[in-house]
Design a protein around this motif. Structure first.
Motif, PDB file in Angstrom:
ATOM      1  N   HIS A 155      28.384  10.008  -2.881  1.00  0.00           N
ATOM      2  CA  HIS A 155      28.543  10.617  -4.201  1.00  0.00           C
ATOM      3  C   HIS A 155      27.798  11.949  -4.229  1.00  0.00           C
ATOM      4  O   HIS A 155      28.309  12.946  -4.743  1.00  0.00           O
ATOM      5  N   ALA A 156      26.607  11.980  -3.663  1.00  0.00           N
ATOM      6  CA  ALA A 156      25.810  13.203  -3.599  1.00  0.00           C
ATOM      7  C   ALA A 156      26.430  14.171  -2.589  1.00  0.00           C
ATOM      8  O   ALA A 156      27.238  13.776  -1.747  1.00  0.00           O
ATOM      9  N   PRO A 157      26.072  15.449  -2.635  1.00  0.00           N
ATOM     10  CA  PRO A 157      26.614  16.416  -1.679  1.00  0.00           C
ATOM     11  C   PRO A 157      26.293  16.042  -0.234  1.00  0.00           C
ATOM     12  O   PRO A 157      25.208  15.527   0.066  1.00  0.00           O
ATOM     13  N   VAL A 158      27.245  16.297   0.655  1.00  0.00           N
ATOM     14  CA  VAL A 158      27.054  16.115   2.098  1.00  0.00           C
ATOM     15  C   VAL A 158      27.379  17.436   2.772  1.00  0.00           C
ATOM     16  O   VAL A 158      28.481  17.953   2.628  1.00  0.00           O
ATOM     17  N   LEU A 159      26.427  17.989   3.521  1.00  0.00           N
ATOM     18  CA  LEU A 159      26.643  19.252   4.220  1.00  0.00           C
ATOM     19  C   LEU A 159      26.469  19.063   5.711  1.00  0.00           C
ATOM     20  O   LEU A 159      25.585  18.325   6.158  1.00  0.00           O
ATOM     21  N   GLY A 160      27.309  19.731   6.485  1.00  0.00           N
ATOM     22  CA  GLY A 160      27.118  19.822   7.922  1.00  0.00           C
ATOM     23  C   GLY A 160      26.378  21.106   8.236  1.00  0.00           C
ATOM     24  O   GLY A 160      26.544  22.117   7.554  1.00  0.00           O
ATOM     25  N   ILE A 161      25.577  21.102   9.294  1.00  0.00           N
ATOM     26  CA  ILE A 161      24.754  22.284   9.560  1.00  0.00           C
ATOM     27  C   ILE A 161      25.574  23.452  10.085  1.00  0.00           C
ATOM     28  O   ILE A 161      25.199  24.610   9.868  1.00  0.00           O
ATOM     29  N   ALA A 162      26.698  23.190  10.775  1.00  0.00           N
ATOM     30  CA  ALA A 162      27.544  24.302  11.202  1.00  0.00           C
ATOM     31  C   ALA A 162      28.180  24.968   9.993  1.00  0.00           C
ATOM     32  O   ALA A 162      28.166  26.195   9.865  1.00  0.00           O
ATOM     33  N   GLU A 163      28.727  24.166   9.106  1.00  0.00           N
ATOM     34  CA  GLU A 163      29.345  24.689   7.890  1.00  0.00           C
ATOM     35  C   GLU A 163      28.348  25.509   7.073  1.00  0.00           C
ATOM     36  O   GLU A 163      28.650  26.619   6.628  1.00  0.00           O
ATOM     37  N   ALA A 164      27.148  24.968   6.893  1.00  0.00           N
ATOM     38  CA  ALA A 164      26.133  25.660   6.088  1.00  0.00           C
ATOM     39  C   ALA A 164      25.722  26.980   6.726  1.00  0.00           C
ATOM     40  O   ALA A 164      25.614  28.011   6.054  1.00  0.00           O
ATOM     41  N   ALA A 165      25.483  26.974   8.033  1.00  0.00           N
ATOM     42  CA  ALA A 165      25.043  28.191   8.715  1.00  0.00           C
ATOM     43  C   ALA A 165      26.114  29.271   8.686  1.00  0.00           C
ATOM     44  O   ALA A 165      25.826  30.457   8.474  1.00  0.00           O
ATOM     45  N   MET A 166      27.363  28.873   8.905  1.00  0.00           N
ATOM     46  CA  MET A 166      28.455  29.851   8.880  1.00  0.00           C
ATOM     47  C   MET A 166      28.612  30.477   7.494  1.00  0.00           C
ATOM     48  O   MET A 166      28.808  31.688   7.366  1.00  0.00           O
ATOM     49  N   HIS A 167      28.518  29.649   6.462  1.00  0.00           N
ATOM     50  CA  HIS A 167      28.614  30.180   5.105  1.00  0.00           C
ATOM     51  C   HIS A 167      27.520  31.211   4.850  1.00  0.00           C
ATOM     52  O   HIS A 167      27.790  32.304   4.346  1.00  0.00           O
ATOM     53  N   LEU A 168      26.271  30.875   5.188  1.00  0.00           N
ATOM     54  CA  LEU A 168      25.180  31.810   4.932  1.00  0.00           C
ATOM     55  C   LEU A 168      25.327  33.083   5.750  1.00  0.00           C
ATOM     56  O   LEU A 168      25.002  34.178   5.273  1.00  0.00           O
ATOM     57  N   ALA A 169      25.808  32.950   6.975  1.00  0.00           N
ATOM     58  CA  ALA A 169      25.971  34.138   7.820  1.00  0.00           C
ATOM     59  C   ALA A 169      26.926  35.138   7.185  1.00  0.00           C
ATOM     60  O   ALA A 169      26.706  36.360   7.259  1.00  0.00           O
TER      61      ALA A 169
END
Length: 252
Positions: free
Chosen positions: A94-108
């Motif tokens: 139910h809570a957010p689930v993030l993958g570290i590749a997805e998160a890093a690419m977004h921030l980049a």
């Protein structure tokens, strides 16, 4: 007063040492009131370096997601650069689930128009390319590089893997024309800040990126949508090792 945010950091491999490195990095960037619950499966692969390893790791990820949900955590992070089991985990959570590749690419993409990726073994470059396509970042990624050493070399104490990461990052800055570099392994999480200072460009690790993104989602009270394909899994009689993963009473 609201309860403090607890983020479950899931290392999909069984390495306790790597789990500890990522936990320290996560805690170093988390807000003072945020709690980091770092876990890894008791059984599975000691490192994840291909499609086969990811398939094995997915069951452990889902078991940890369910345990975190039952414990009432406010967010989950899948701390492997292949983001194994990410969409399945979002169905279960139910809570957010993030993958570290997805998160890093977004921030980049928020700090540079183009970025490069530095990862471990050459065989994992294909997995990274698949994720770039899936997340829509193919045109933002200038190049992918591998240090040609296994994941566990990051924790063997020799420092060789860390030195090769540094060399590849320096080479990527010179040759790719990228404004940022994404580190393509959770075991590299503790290298990002030092490399950012040395190279004078953003060097992004997905663990730190995911922690701050989960905090942002929590502060905005945004949870995983249950409308459409990320709705909870359909009830069906799962058996054996899968029993208990899909129990409707845990979803209401």
């Amino acid at each position: 007063m609201a309860n403090p945010l607890c983020i479950q950091l899931i290392n999909p491999n069984t390495s306790l040492a790597m789990t500890d490195v990522m936990a320290q990095t996560a805690r170093s960037v988390a807000a003072p009131e945020t709690q980091i619950l770092a876990v890894c499966p008791e059984e599975g692969a000691p490192s994840i370096e291909g499609h086969f390893d990811e398939a094995i790791a997915t069951l452990g990820v889902l078991q940890q997601i369910k345990a975190g949900r039952d414990a009432g955590v406010g967010g989950h992070i899948i701390a492997c650069f292949g983001d194994p089991g990410l969409l399945a985990a979002r169905e279960l959570a139910h809570a957010p689930v993030l993958g570290i590749a997805e998160a890093a690419m977004h921030l980049a993409t928020m700090v540079a128009t183009r970025f490069s990726i530095v990862t471990t073994l050459p065989r994992t470059l294909t997995i990274a390319r698949h994720l770039l396509h899936q997340y829509g970042f193919e045109r933002h990624c200038a190049a992918l590089h591998a240090i040609d050493l296994p994941v566990l070399s990051l924790e063997d104490g020799s420092g060789l893997a860390q030195q090769k990461v540094r060399e590849q990052c320096i080479a990527a800055k010179k040759s790719d024309g990228s404004g940022a570099i994404v580190l393509g392994c959770g075991g590299m999480a503790d290298l990002a800040q030092e490399l950012t200072l040395e190279l004078n460009i953003p060097v992004i690790d997905g663990v730190s990126a995911a922690v701050k993104m989960v905090e942002s989602l929590a502060s905005l009270r945004l949870t995983t949508s249950k409308h459409g394909d990320l709705d909870y899994p359909l009830e069906k009689p799962l058996s054996g090792r899968f029993a208990g993963l899909n129990l409707r009473e845990h979803y209401v």
